[in-house]
Design an enzyme around this catalytic site. Structure first.
Site, PDB file in Angstrom:
ATOM      1  N   ARG A   1      -4.742  -2.748  -7.896  1.00  0.00           N
ATOM      2  CA  ARG A   1      -4.725  -3.817  -6.737  1.00  0.00           C
ATOM      3  C   ARG A   1      -5.879  -4.750  -6.630  1.00  0.00           C
ATOM      4  NH1 ARG A   1       0.340  -4.110  -5.217  1.00  0.00           N
ATOM      5  NH2 ARG A   1       1.412  -2.198  -4.826  1.00  0.00           N
TER       6      ARG A   1
ATOM      7  N   ARG B   1       8.709  -0.043  15.977  1.00  0.00           N
ATOM      8  CA  ARG B   1       9.920   0.595  16.638  1.00  0.00           C
ATOM      9  C   ARG B   1       9.348   0.982  18.249  1.00  0.00           C
ATOM     10  NH1 ARG B   1      13.749   5.857  15.484  1.00  0.00           N
ATOM     11  NH2 ARG B   1      15.304   5.236  17.318  1.00  0.00           N
TER      12      ARG B   1
ATOM     13  N   ARG C   1      11.923  -6.626  17.286  1.00  0.00           N
ATOM     14  CA  ARG C   1      10.977  -6.650  16.045  1.00  0.00           C
ATOM     15  C   ARG C   1      11.721  -7.241  14.889  1.00  0.00           C
ATOM     16  NH1 ARG C   1      10.848  -0.730  13.006  1.00  0.00           N
ATOM     17  NH2 ARG C   1      13.230  -0.151  13.120  1.00  0.00           N
TER      18      ARG C   1
ATOM     19  N   HIS D   1       2.037   3.328  -3.032  1.00  0.00           N
ATOM     20  CA  HIS D   1       1.392   4.390  -3.525  1.00  0.00           C
ATOM     21  C   HIS D   1       1.816   5.777  -2.926  1.00  0.00           C
ATOM     22  CE1 HIS D   1      -0.647   1.262  -6.111  1.00  0.00           C
ATOM     23  NE2 HIS D   1      -0.758   0.583  -5.137  1.00  0.00           N
ATOM     24  N   ARG D   2       2.775   6.279  -3.447  1.00  0.00           N
ATOM     25  CA  ARG D   2       3.377   7.604  -2.810  1.00  0.00           C
ATOM     26  C   ARG D   2       2.279   8.901  -2.867  1.00  0.00           C
ATOM     27  NH1 ARG D   2       8.824   7.454  -5.669  1.00  0.00           N
ATOM     28  NH2 ARG D   2       7.534   6.791  -7.563  1.00  0.00           N
TER      29      ARG D   2
ATOM     30  N   LEU E   1       0.844  -1.407   0.155  1.00  0.00           N
ATOM     31  CA  LEU E   1       0.023  -0.068  -0.085  1.00  0.00           C
ATOM     32  C   LEU E   1       0.778   1.087  -0.063  1.00  0.00           C
ATOM     33  CD1 LEU E   1      -2.850  -0.744   2.392  1.00  0.00           C
ATOM     34  CD2 LEU E   1      -3.029  -0.261   0.231  1.00  0.00           C
TER      35      LEU E   1
END
Length: 219
Positions: free
Chosen positions: A168, A91, A141, A80-81, A77
């Site tokens: 998509r 984090r 992580r 899609h900038r 996803l």
């Protein structure tokens, strides 16, 4: 450990009439036809714009979603900038109970399913051991798999959302992101039909090759 499913919701739900008005008002500037704007003209105008391929006008209307999915799907996803994203951070977030989404195509109770489940249980145990040993979440992580559940807020204008859905919802897409996007498309068509009717017909109504993908408890 918990097995969960993809989930999609609209963060805000602008009225259908407001979106039609925003797009029609902007679009009629292009043709100097503002005098023709009336209470019943919005749907006709939007459908005409889409049929003409004049989709830049759709950029004046925006939508925002809250999506719960796996990291692999979220990674697709965010490519899609032109959309905007805010994603749960592995984090800073320390998991007390890990949630996973089983990839599409793995049958429940199959040999592959059992191998995956046993592996996920082992990963959860090792993750907790790393946290208990004093590692920060950003270090622990490293052991988490792509099917770990994540939350992501996604916002964008309707033109870009349509572009993402075209790519998509296509049969060539990975089944998981296709499932999420087909659900998005069905939801958007029900709420804002003029903006998504053509895509709904192509990717859901007329898609006979596979059954319609629904978000539901398959785990």
């Amino acid at each position: 450990m918990e097995l969960v499913n993809h989930n999609v919701n609209l963060r805000t739900e602008p009225s259908y009439e407001k979106l039609l008005y925003l797009v029609e008002q902007a679009g009629r500037i292009c043709y100097d036809s503002r005098s023709k704007l009336d209470i019943d003209s919005g749907e006709r105008f939007v459908k005409k714009l889409i049929k003409m391929g004049h989709e830049s006008v759709l950029e004046h209307a925006s939508l925002s979603f809250m999506i719960e999915t796996d990291r692999a799907t979220a990674n697709q996803l965010v490519r899609h900038r032109l959309l905007s994203f805010s994603q749960q951070s592995q984090r800073y977030v320390k998991y007390n109970n890990l949630e996973f989404i089983i990839p599409e195509g793995i049958e429940k109770y199959s040999d592959e399913y059992e191998i995956l489940i046993n592996g996920l249980k082992e990963i959860e145990l090792k993750y907790k051991q790393l946290i208990d040993a004093g590692l920060k979440a950003e270090q622990a992580r490293a052991i988490l798999p792509q099917c770990t559940k994540t939350k992501i807020a996604v916002s964008g204008n309707i033109r870009e959302i349509r572009h993402v859905l075209k790519l998509r919802c296509d049969r060539a897409s990975q089944p998981d992101i296709r499932k999420v996007c087909k659900y998005m498309l069905k939801m958007l068509y029900n709420k804002y039909p003029a903006f998504f009717e053509d895509l709904y017909v192509e990717y859901i109504q007329d898609d006979k090759s596979t059954k319609e993908m629904e978000l539901g408890d398959k785990n």
